[in-house]
Motif scaffolding. Structure first.
Motif, PDB file in Angstrom:
ATOM      1  N   ASN A   9       0.829  -1.221   0.000  1.00 50.91           N
ATOM      2  CA  ASN A   9       0.000   0.000   0.000  1.00 50.91           C
ATOM      3  C   ASN A   9       0.854   1.259   0.000  1.00 50.91           C
ATOM      4  N   ALA A  10       1.997   1.210   0.702  1.00 53.04           N
ATOM      5  CA  ALA A  10       2.907   2.359   0.700  1.00 53.04           C
ATOM      6  C   ALA A  10       3.431   2.624  -0.706  1.00 53.04           C
ATOM      7  N   ALA A  11       3.769   1.538  -1.410  1.00 53.83           N
ATOM      8  CA  ALA A  11       4.246   1.683  -2.785  1.00 53.83           C
ATOM      9  C   ALA A  11       3.150   2.262  -3.673  1.00 53.83           C
ATOM     10  N   PHE A  12       1.941   1.717  -3.580  1.00 57.03           N
ATOM     11  CA  PHE A  12       0.812   2.220  -4.369  1.00 57.03           C
ATOM     12  C   PHE A  12       0.604   3.716  -4.141  1.00 57.03           C
ATOM     13  N   ARG A  13       0.611   4.100  -2.861  1.00 56.27           N
ATOM     14  CA  ARG A  13       0.338   5.492  -2.486  1.00 56.27           C
ATOM     15  C   ARG A  13       1.324   6.452  -3.132  1.00 56.27           C
ATOM     16  N   ALA A  19       3.657   3.585 -13.563  1.00 54.92           N
ATOM     17  CA  ALA A  19       2.879   3.565 -12.324  1.00 54.92           C
ATOM     18  C   ALA A  19       2.085   4.850 -12.141  1.00 54.92           C
ATOM     19  N   ILE A  20       0.880   4.691 -11.629  1.00 59.39           N
ATOM     20  CA  ILE A  20       0.007   5.818 -11.288  1.00 59.39           C
ATOM     21  C   ILE A  20      -0.292   5.718  -9.798  1.00 59.39           C
ATOM     22  N   ALA A  21      -0.114   6.816  -9.078  1.00 61.01           N
ATOM     23  CA  ALA A  21      -0.366   6.795  -7.636  1.00 61.01           C
ATOM     24  C   ALA A  21      -1.821   6.450  -7.351  1.00 61.01           C
ATOM     25  N   VAL A  22      -2.027   5.548  -6.400  1.00 59.77           N
ATOM     26  CA  VAL A  22      -3.371   5.158  -5.984  1.00 59.77           C
ATOM     27  C   VAL A  22      -3.979   6.275  -5.132  1.00 59.77           C
ATOM     28  N   LYS A  42      -6.895   8.952 -13.436  1.00 58.14           N
ATOM     29  CA  LYS A  42      -5.973   8.500 -14.468  1.00 58.14           C
ATOM     30  C   LYS A  42      -5.754   7.000 -14.285  1.00 58.14           C
ATOM     31  N   PHE A  43      -5.887   6.233 -15.369  1.00 51.70           N
ATOM     32  CA  PHE A  43      -5.646   4.798 -15.303  1.00 51.70           C
ATOM     33  C   PHE A  43      -5.244   4.297 -16.688  1.00 51.70           C
TER      34      PHE A  43
END
Length: 353
Positions: A26-30, A102-105, A134-135
């Motif tokens: 989750n930290a990576a996604f954020r 990558a797109i930030a969650v 954005k996706f």
């Protein structure tokens, strides 16, 4: 313990911070760092890697995803790992294009704008967002909605629209007998106008650009949702490559979007649509392919002598994906040319993305 810890990813040399109590994934996604992932709940092994340095605690997970022998040899699941120190992990599989795109969650607010019955057990919904998302075509979001009775339900669903439609999202959802989300759609517990929260985007099964060879699309059930996004995004891009779109269903009553697909085929001669029906033995009116979709895909790939050239995007229930994998390997496809999205069923009985 308080404060953040640093996570270093090898062999890519990427570093990021993880907060107290936050999973590494989750930290990576954020922070807009896309790592290999699947269920995000410790049920699959997509985010498994090796802990080279540091200390972590693991939230509850399935031993199918990480067995005791792997755990003892230093393997962890990033979706379950809570950092207790700075840490260094070695990724077992990584996708440089995934990391680069990558797109930030983020969290988005929206409301259900439309609900559509596509077949007896396939529903379409549209959600209007207050701000655009954005996706990449093929990705999914986690959708949370509160029913009329006050029950909160969160499920994962793939966008069916293309990324240029960033503020009105479309989803294709399969109704399961015990499925809470789809059941509430039908019973009126989730109505047009209902407020929803979306978190995303997630998913590594998104359209790759500027690739060579044919594009092979394989879908079944609500697997149509991300496949529809990938297909239309590709056609809109102007890239020239043959497309073979296999869609598996039981009977003719389980097919939908046929008029839309016919219009696309007429406009794009490179597009070949191949519906495959598994339960039409007594149906003389069906003159198309019969059997299971992985079998007909195998026969067509052999007939075309594709021999591993091109890219495969396969989205649908786990039995379809499991049956398709050996077919693709036998037809010469390497792992880096195959993109899967398994539509697992949650413990509550509702379909995942």
């Amino acid at each position: 313990m308080s404060g953040a810890h640093t996570v270093r990813l090898e062999p890519v040399g990427v570093e990021f911070e993880v907060e107290t109590g936050e999973t590494v994934l989750n930290a990576a996604f954020r922070q807009g760092i896309a790592l290999p992932h699947g269920c995000k709940e410790g049920q699959c092994s997509a985010c498994k890697c090796i802990l080279n340095e540091g200390e972590v605690d693991m939230l509850k997970y399935s031993t199918f995803a990480l067995n005791d022998m792997e755990k003892d040899s230093g393997h962890i699941l990033l979706c379950r790992a809570i950092a207790y120190s700075d840490m260094q992990v070695e990724l077992l599989n990584y996708d440089e294009e995934l990391l680069a795109k990558a797109i930030a969650v983020k969290t988005f607010q929206g409301r259900i704008a439309a609900i559509e019955h596509l077949t007896h057990d396939i529903r379409g919904i549209q959600i209007d967002l207050s701000t655009p998302i954005k996706f990449w075509a093929g990705q999914y979001v986690d959708i949370t909605v509160t029913t009329e009775k006050g029950e909160t339900i969160t499920r994962s669903f793939s966008m069916a629209n293309t990324p240029d439609e960033a503020q009105r999202l479309s989803f294709i959802i399969k109704k399961y007998p015990e499925g809470k989300f789809s059941g509430e759609l039908d019973s009126g517990g989730i109505k047009v106008g209902a407020d929803v929260k979306l978190v995303g985007p997630y998913g590594a099964c998104f359209r790759r650009e500027n690739r060579h060879g044919p594009m092979i699309l394989v879908g079944a059930g609500s697997g149509m949702s991300p496949v529809w996004s990938i297909l239309n995004d590709h056609l809109n891009s102007g890239e020239q490559r043959p497309v073979y779109f296999f869609y598996g269903a039981r009977t003719q009553q389980d097919l939908f979007y046929l008029d839309r697909i016919a219009a696309l085929v007429e406009k794009h001669p490179d597009l070949n649509f191949i519906p495959v029906l598994s339960h039409v033995n007594g149906d003389a009116s069906w003159d198309g392919e019969r059997g299971f979709v992985h079998e007909r895909a195998d026969a067509k790939l052999k007939e075309l002598a594709v021999d591993g050239q091109g890219d495969v995007y396969a989205c649908g229930p786990p039995p379809m994906i499991d049956a398709l994998q050996p077919v693709l390997f036998m037809n010469g496809f390497e792992n880096e040319r195959i993109f899967f999205d398994r539509f697992t069923t949650s413990s509550a009985g509702s379909a995942g993305h």
